[in-house]
Scaffold this active site. Structure first.
Site, PDB file in Angstrom:
ATOM      1  N   ASP A  58      -0.237  -4.191   4.073  1.00 48.21           N
ATOM      2  CA  ASP A  58      -0.395  -2.890   3.183  1.00 48.21           C
ATOM      3  C   ASP A  58       0.529  -1.619   2.918  1.00 48.21           C
ATOM      4  O   ASP A  58       0.136  -0.508   3.156  1.00 48.21           O
ATOM      5  CB  ASP A  58      -1.654  -1.987   3.655  1.00 48.21           C
ATOM      6  CG  ASP A  58      -3.206  -2.981   3.529  1.00 48.21           C
ATOM      7  OD1 ASP A  58      -3.090  -4.408   3.063  1.00 48.21           O
ATOM      8  OD2 ASP A  58      -3.718  -2.830   4.631  1.00 48.21           O
ATOM      9  N   GLU A 266      -7.454  -4.361  -6.682  1.00 48.37           N
ATOM     10  CA  GLU A 266      -7.297  -3.590  -5.201  1.00 48.37           C
ATOM     11  C   GLU A 266      -5.677  -3.021  -5.726  1.00 48.37           C
ATOM     12  O   GLU A 266      -5.141  -3.686  -6.367  1.00 48.37           O
ATOM     13  CB  GLU A 266      -7.644  -4.218  -4.115  1.00 48.37           C
ATOM     14  CG  GLU A 266      -7.052  -5.063  -3.404  1.00 48.37           C
ATOM     15  CD  GLU A 266      -7.131  -5.697  -2.813  1.00 48.37           C
ATOM     16  OE1 GLU A 266      -8.230  -5.592  -1.601  1.00 48.37           O
ATOM     17  OE2 GLU A 266      -6.287  -6.406  -2.147  1.00 48.37           O
TER      18      GLU A 266
END
Length: 365
Positions: A58, A266
């Site tokens: 991420d 997301e």
């Protein structure tokens, strides 16, 4: 009688020989076809992990002081049982990476923030982001509170690599996960956030009301939308209540849940290119990083295409940053471990077409 027997044997021999040749020909043809159509696993990744001594994912990349700083999740093996809401992604701290150049030496700066030092936190320190204002660096992070509800916290430091000191409470009015902070040309900061399923966004209504019993939407329902909130001057609070962001098709229609190759899941990220706002995100269960373009930070954003095709591992999460006249995509896959929850951060160049659209990146070739 002997002649008949020999003839029968000869006919049988010829029949088996003919059948065997046919089988051999079919097997050879199948082998040739397999050679002509390369298998997925034979493709090679276009880039290598930035670090291999820890697992990272991420990646939120920023340029501070002419150096790239990457704010990733720090994946660990905690032996937490895998569940449908990502319980095995049981991260407990943040480790910041930095480098002077793409392809250059990468420095890992140690623990920037530990879950033990966040008074309100219970578990799962997921994807963070960072910002800088007036001599202070801000680390924004999602973590479940004592009630097991995702909130977004903020921590500060005088150095981009930390260590960071967390505020005693999460940002009031914050929820869900994947905060991404964008600074506009006028100096205003906005936070984009949200993630469905394990990220709990489906439990929050458009007016920011929480329903712990809310389920994922059905295919025929409108898709859950990401959120935006302007930050106030302190950078530690929202200046307004979070709002929904409209992600639409070329006709201006909001996507439905069944449009899971295009609708939001997301990993929101926003950057600006030639006066336009680019909202990029993960489609989650179809594993694309897509993007949409708008005329202001609040949208609506019109879907344009895919930035990054699916990577190895279940998740896909990214950031986009300009550095020394070129644009780069930071992302992750599972090349090092082969395990969904033990990922590694990578980077590759991102290119635009003349009309401002982004050229789709194939992570394996």
């Amino acid at each position: 009688m002997k002649l008949k027997t020999n003839s029968l044997m000869l006919l049988t021999f010829l029949a088996f020989t003919f059948w065997g040749c046919g089988q051999g020909s079919q097997e050879q043809q199948q082998a040739t076809q397999e050679q002509e159509a390369p298998k997925e696993e034979s493709k090679k990744p276009i880039s290598k992990p930035l670090v291999s001594h820890i697992y990272t994912a991420d990646p939120s990349a920023h340029v501070f002081n002419d150096r790239i700083y990457i704010y990733p999740s720090h994946d660990i093996e905690s032996n937490t049982a895998e569940d449908d809401e990502g319980g095995h992604f049981d991260m407990k701290d943040y480790r910041i990476l930095s480098m002077d150049s793409i392809g250059g030496e990468v420095t890992e700066h140690g623990v920037a923030l530990d879950i033990k030092d966040v008074p309100w936190a219970k578990r799962q320190m997921w994807a963070p982001d960072a910002a800088f204002k007036d001599g202070t660096y801000y680390l924004y992070f999602p973590v479940k509170d004592k009630q097991d509800i995702f909130r977004i916290g903020v921590a500060t430091s005088t150095k981009p690599e930390g260590p960071f000191k967390a505020e005693k409470e999460p940002i009031k009015g914050s929820y869900s996960m994947d905060p991404a902070v964008f600074k506009d040309d006028d100096g205003t900061y906005y936070m984009y956030f949200g993630g469905i399923w394990g990220g709990q966004l489906q439990r929050w209504s458009g007016d920011n009301t929480y329903n712990p019993e809310a389920k994922n939407r059905t295919p025929e329902e409108l898709a859950v939308l990401p959120r935006i909130a302007k930050l106030d001057a302190s950078m530690k609070a929202f200046a307004e209540a979070p709002k929904e962001i409209k992600l639409v098709d070329e006709s201006g229609n909001i996507f439905y849940e069944k449009d899971n190759d295009k609708r939001f899941f997301e990993a929101a990220w926003v950057h600006k290119y030639k006066g336009k706002y680019y909202f990029s995100y993960s489609t989650g269960d179809t594993h694309n990083i897509c993007y949409a373009i708008g005329d202001n930070p609040y949208g609506p954003f019109t879907y344009k295409g895919i930035v990054l095709k699916p990577v190895q591992g279940w998740t896909n999460h990214h950031s986009i940053v300009e550095f020394k006249g070129k644009w780069y995509l930071f992302y992750h896959d599972t090349e090092l471990s082969g395990k969904t929850h033990l990922r590694n951060v990578k980077v590759t160049e991102l290119k635009y077409n003349e009309d401002g659209t982004i050229q789709t990146i194939e992570p394996y070739q």
